[in-house]
Design a protein around this motif. Structure first.
Motif, PDB file in Angstrom:
ATOM      1  N   TRP A  64      -6.436  -5.555  -3.071  1.00 51.73           N
ATOM      2  CA  TRP A  64      -5.510  -4.597  -2.444  1.00 51.73           C
ATOM      3  C   TRP A  64      -6.287  -3.805  -1.400  1.00 51.73           C
ATOM      4  CZ3 TRP A  64      -1.196  -2.020  -5.746  1.00 51.73           C
ATOM      5  CH2 TRP A  64      -0.472  -1.095  -4.983  1.00 51.73           C
ATOM      6  N   ALA A  65      -5.741  -3.637  -0.219  1.00 52.97           N
ATOM      7  CA  ALA A  65      -6.364  -2.785   0.808  1.00 52.97           C
ATOM      8  C   ALA A  65      -5.383  -1.679   1.178  1.00 52.97           C
ATOM      9  CB  ALA A  65      -6.737  -3.601   2.037  1.00 52.97           C
ATOM     10  N   ASP A  66      -5.819  -0.430   0.977  1.00 50.08           N
ATOM     11  CA  ASP A  66      -4.978   0.736   1.246  1.00 50.08           C
ATOM     12  C   ASP A  66      -5.445   1.362   2.566  1.00 50.08           C
ATOM     13  OD1 ASP A  66      -2.910   2.453   0.516  1.00 50.08           O
ATOM     14  OD2 ASP A  66      -4.267   3.845  -0.499  1.00 50.08           O
ATOM     15  N   PHE A  67      -4.573   1.363   3.556  1.00 54.22           N
ATOM     16  CA  PHE A  67      -4.936   1.812   4.914  1.00 54.22           C
ATOM     17  C   PHE A  67      -4.568   3.290   5.089  1.00 54.22           C
ATOM     18  CE2 PHE A  67      -5.691  -2.079   7.642  1.00 54.22           C
ATOM     19  CZ  PHE A  67      -5.829  -2.957   6.583  1.00 54.22           C
ATOM     20  N   GLY A  68      -5.571   4.128   5.357  1.00 54.41           N
ATOM     21  CA  GLY A  68      -5.319   5.571   5.438  1.00 54.41           C
ATOM     22  C   GLY A  68      -5.037   6.099   4.038  1.00 54.41           C
ATOM     23  N   GLY A  69      -5.848   5.661   3.091  1.00 55.10           N
ATOM     24  CA  GLY A  69      -5.589   5.922   1.662  1.00 55.10           C
ATOM     25  C   GLY A  69      -5.921   7.334   1.203  1.00 55.10           C
ATOM     26  N   GLY A  70      -6.633   8.125   2.030  1.00 53.44           N
ATOM     27  CA  GLY A  70      -6.914   9.528   1.697  1.00 53.44           C
ATOM     28  C   GLY A  70      -7.645   9.679   0.380  1.00 53.44           C
ATOM     29  N   THR A  71      -7.071  10.459  -0.515  1.00 53.62           N
ATOM     30  CA  THR A  71      -7.721  10.762  -1.800  1.00 53.62           C
ATOM     31  C   THR A  71      -7.445   9.688  -2.852  1.00 53.62           C
ATOM     32  OG1 THR A  71      -5.790  11.938  -2.647  1.00 53.62           O
ATOM     33  CG2 THR A  71      -7.370  13.251  -1.377  1.00 53.62           C
ATOM     34  N   ALA A  72      -6.701   8.653  -2.497  1.00 50.86           N
ATOM     35  CA  ALA A  72      -6.360   7.546  -3.416  1.00 50.86           C
ATOM     36  C   ALA A  72      -5.502   8.015  -4.600  1.00 50.86           C
ATOM     37  CB  ALA A  72      -7.607   6.829  -3.918  1.00 50.86           C
ATOM     38  N   GLN A  73      -4.837   9.144  -4.427  1.00 45.79           N
ATOM     39  CA  GLN A  73      -4.020   9.688  -5.517  1.00 45.79           C
ATOM     40  C   GLN A  73      -2.890   8.734  -5.912  1.00 45.79           C
ATOM     41  OE1 GLN A  73      -1.542  13.010  -4.576  1.00 45.79           O
ATOM     42  NE2 GLN A  73      -1.717  13.912  -6.603  1.00 45.79           N
ATOM     43  N   ASN A  74      -2.420   7.954  -4.939  1.00 48.44           N
ATOM     44  CA  ASN A  74      -1.276   7.076  -5.235  1.00 48.44           C
ATOM     45  C   ASN A  74      -1.580   6.073  -6.329  1.00 48.44           C
ATOM     46  OD1 ASN A  74       0.176   8.396  -3.265  1.00 48.44           O
ATOM     47  ND2 ASN A  74      -0.537   7.027  -1.664  1.00 48.44           N
ATOM     48  N   PHE A  75      -2.861   5.747  -6.517  1.00 46.82           N
ATOM     49  CA  PHE A  75      -3.213   4.770  -7.550  1.00 46.82           C
ATOM     50  C   PHE A  75      -3.095   5.358  -8.958  1.00 46.82           C
ATOM     51  CE2 PHE A  75      -4.830   2.882  -3.727  1.00 46.82           C
ATOM     52  CZ  PHE A  75      -4.437   1.556  -3.884  1.00 46.82           C
ATOM     53  N   GLU A  76      -2.958   6.691  -9.045  1.00 46.94           N
ATOM     54  CA  GLU A  76      -2.736   7.315 -10.367  1.00 46.94           C
ATOM     55  C   GLU A  76      -1.429   6.805 -10.977  1.00 46.94           C
ATOM     56  OE1 GLU A  76      -4.721   9.070 -12.053  1.00 46.94           O
ATOM     57  OE2 GLU A  76      -6.108  10.040 -10.662  1.00 46.94           O
ATOM     58  N   SER A  77      -0.453   6.479 -10.107  1.00 44.85           N
ATOM     59  CA  SER A  77       0.851   6.064 -10.630  1.00 44.85           C
ATOM     60  C   SER A  77       0.804   4.650 -11.211  1.00 44.85           C
ATOM     61  CB  SER A  77       1.919   6.157  -9.528  1.00 44.85           C
ATOM     62  OG  SER A  77       1.629   5.250  -8.501  1.00 44.85           O
ATOM     63  N   ILE A  78      -0.294   3.920 -10.950  1.00 41.19           N
ATOM     64  CA  ILE A  78      -0.469   2.588 -11.559  1.00 41.19           C
ATOM     65  C   ILE A  78      -1.858   2.520 -12.219  1.00 41.19           C
ATOM     66  CG2 ILE A  78       1.193   1.296 -10.132  1.00 41.19           C
ATOM     67  CD1 ILE A  78      -1.271   0.443  -8.408  1.00 41.19           C
ATOM     68  N   ALA A  79      -2.263   3.668 -12.780  1.00 42.50           N
ATOM     69  CA  ALA A  79      -3.632   3.807 -13.299  1.00 42.50           C
ATOM     70  C   ALA A  79      -3.995   2.727 -14.323  1.00 42.50           C
ATOM     71  CB  ALA A  79      -3.808   5.193 -13.895  1.00 42.50           C
ATOM     72  N   GLN A  80      -3.037   2.338 -15.156  1.00 41.82           N
ATOM     73  CA  GLN A  80      -3.329   1.335 -16.195  1.00 41.82           C
ATOM     74  C   GLN A  80      -3.603  -0.034 -15.580  1.00 41.82           C
ATOM     75  OE1 GLN A  80      -3.375   2.255 -19.420  1.00 41.82           O
ATOM     76  NE2 GLN A  80      -2.852   4.319 -18.719  1.00 41.82           N
ATOM     77  N   PHE A  81      -2.970  -0.259 -14.435  1.00 46.91           N
ATOM     78  CA  PHE A  81      -3.059  -1.571 -13.795  1.00 46.91           C
ATOM     79  C   PHE A  81      -4.302  -1.711 -12.896  1.00 46.91           C
ATOM     80  CE2 PHE A  81      -1.825  -4.520 -10.325  1.00 46.91           C
ATOM     81  CZ  PHE A  81      -1.693  -5.674 -11.086  1.00 46.91           C
ATOM     82  N   VAL A  82      -4.773  -0.566 -12.376  1.00 50.40           N
ATOM     83  CA  VAL A  82      -5.876  -0.603 -11.399  1.00 50.40           C
ATOM     84  C   VAL A  82      -7.081  -1.434 -11.891  1.00 50.40           C
ATOM     85  CG1 VAL A  82      -7.615   0.840 -10.235  1.00 50.40           C
ATOM     86  CG2 VAL A  82      -5.215   1.474 -10.136  1.00 50.40           C
ATOM     87  N   PRO A  83      -7.558  -1.255 -13.133  1.00 46.71           N
ATOM     88  CA  PRO A  83      -8.743  -2.021 -13.564  1.00 46.71           C
ATOM     89  C   PRO A  83      -8.523  -3.537 -13.578  1.00 46.71           C
ATOM     90  CG  PRO A  83      -8.295  -0.194 -15.059  1.00 46.71           C
ATOM     91  CD  PRO A  83      -7.110  -0.307 -14.157  1.00 46.71           C
ATOM     92  N   LYS A  84      -7.252  -3.944 -13.580  1.00 49.32           N
ATOM     93  CA  LYS A  84      -6.970  -5.390 -13.603  1.00 49.32           C
ATOM     94  C   LYS A  84      -7.083  -6.033 -12.210  1.00 49.32           C
ATOM     95  CE  LYS A  84      -3.964  -5.060 -17.571  1.00 49.32           C
ATOM     96  NZ  LYS A  84      -2.669  -4.525 -17.892  1.00 49.32           N
ATOM     97  N   LEU A  85      -7.103  -5.187 -11.190  1.00 51.89           N
ATOM     98  CA  LEU A  85      -7.234  -5.730  -9.831  1.00 51.89           C
ATOM     99  C   LEU A  85      -8.684  -6.166  -9.597  1.00 51.89           C
ATOM    100  CD1 LEU A  85      -5.091  -2.998  -8.061  1.00 51.89           C
ATOM    101  CD2 LEU A  85      -4.576  -5.446  -8.041  1.00 51.89           C
ATOM    102  N   SER A  86      -8.846  -7.162  -8.755  1.00 51.56           N
ATOM    103  CA  SER A  86     -10.206  -7.626  -8.478  1.00 51.56           C
ATOM    104  C   SER A  86     -10.953  -6.588  -7.633  1.00 51.56           C
ATOM    105  CB  SER A  86     -10.107  -8.987  -7.796  1.00 51.56           C
ATOM    106  OG  SER A  86     -11.169  -9.208  -6.962  1.00 51.56           O
ATOM    107  N   LYS A  87     -10.301  -6.111  -6.572  1.00 49.12           N
ATOM    108  CA  LYS A  87     -10.902  -5.069  -5.710  1.00 49.12           C
ATOM    109  C   LYS A  87      -9.805  -4.202  -5.118  1.00 49.12           C
ATOM    110  CE  LYS A  87     -15.472  -5.623  -4.973  1.00 49.12           C
ATOM    111  NZ  LYS A  87     -15.685  -5.900  -6.381  1.00 49.12           N
TER     112      LYS A  87
END
Ligand SMILES: C[S@@+](CC[C@H](N)C(=O)[O-])C[C@H]1O[C@@H](n2cnc3c(N)ncnc32)[C@H](O)[C@@H]1O
Length: 245
Positions: A64-87
């Protein structure tokens, strides 16, 4: 309730300095003083972000590539899933916001996070990520802060695999004669809001949706209206999910 930190963020926002010789300098002058209060304050005014991140069609093991991702807060809403991503690659121009993202990734143990201080319109993106190496790209309220936003979309296209997905959420302004009756806005909305937001260095462009619809196969497009907290002001934002053709 407005907290002391909100007040400080609001003060920085209202009296924000957009000075600087380059876009990067203007961005950091603007976000630097607000970085610590950014998450709490923006959470209440930038709507539809969790919904977008939760609804993107992404699978375990993907990039996943987040463009202009700032503080990356948006990934909190999928926090359980984040570790399953490769990068997860987060690109942003503001070192202050990226410092918050770095702390978040460390605290969460998101070792798959890679943070890049970079301009998403620059060739650095193609040098950092190989062409056709990503499954998902996202822009959350960043298109409206990127002067060459169309170039940023082209960079996202370059790094996406064929069939890869783009998700965008941002403020909405309509063209005078949009493609569909669902995209129509009153004269007042499509004129006043872009002028008002421009004071804050936010450019709401009526071409975002037409351009995205042209460059990607549309999976989902929705325009929503929301009330700004503690006001009678309603703003429109859009969700676009598309697939690389
Ligand atoms: C309104 S903030 C949104 C941040 C985050 N995506 C969110 O949803 O909270 C806009 C972001 O775009 C970043 N930005 C603006 N122009 C940029 C550029 N040319 N390259 C990379 N990031 C940029 C800013 O630094 C800022 O973090």
């Amino acid at each position: 309730m407005i907290t002391k930190r909100d007040f400080h963020t609001l003060f920085s926002l209202v009296f924000a300095r957009h000075r600087g010789a380059t876009h990067a300098a203007r961005i950091e002058n603007f976000y630097g003083p607000q970085a610590s209060g950014y998450d709490a304050f923006r959470w209440r005014i930038l709507h539809g972000r969790s919904e977008l991140y939760q609804s993107l069609p992404v699978n375990a093991g993907e990039v996943w590539a987040d463009f202009g991702g700032g503080t990356a807060q948006n990934f909190e809403s999928i926090a359980q899933f984040v570790p399953k991503l490769s990068k997860v690659h987060v690109f942003d121009l503001s070192p202050s916001l990226l410092a918050v993202a770095r702390r978040r990734a460390e605290e969460r143990g998101w070792t798959n996070f890679v943070l890049h201080e970079a301009d998403v319109t620059s060739e650095t993106i193609a040098e950092t990520l190989k062409p056709a190496s990503c499954d998902v790209t996202s822009f959350s309220y960043s298109l409206s802060m990127i002067p060459n936003w169309f170039l940023a979309i082209e960079r996202a296209l370059e790094v996406l695999k064929p069939g890869g997905v783009i998700g965008v959420v941002d403020f909405y302004a309509a063209r005078r004669y949009p493609d569909s009756p669902k995209q129509v806005q009153s004269w007042w909305r499509r004129t006043i809001f872009p002028i008002w937001f421009a004071f804050d260095n936010v450019s709401i462009n009526p071409d975002y949706v037409p351009y995205l619809s042209e460059r990607f196969e549309t999976i989902h497009l929705e325009i929503k209206r929301v009330r700004l907290p503690k006001t009678w002001i309603y703003v429109d934002y859009f969700h676009f999910i598309g697939r690389k053709k």
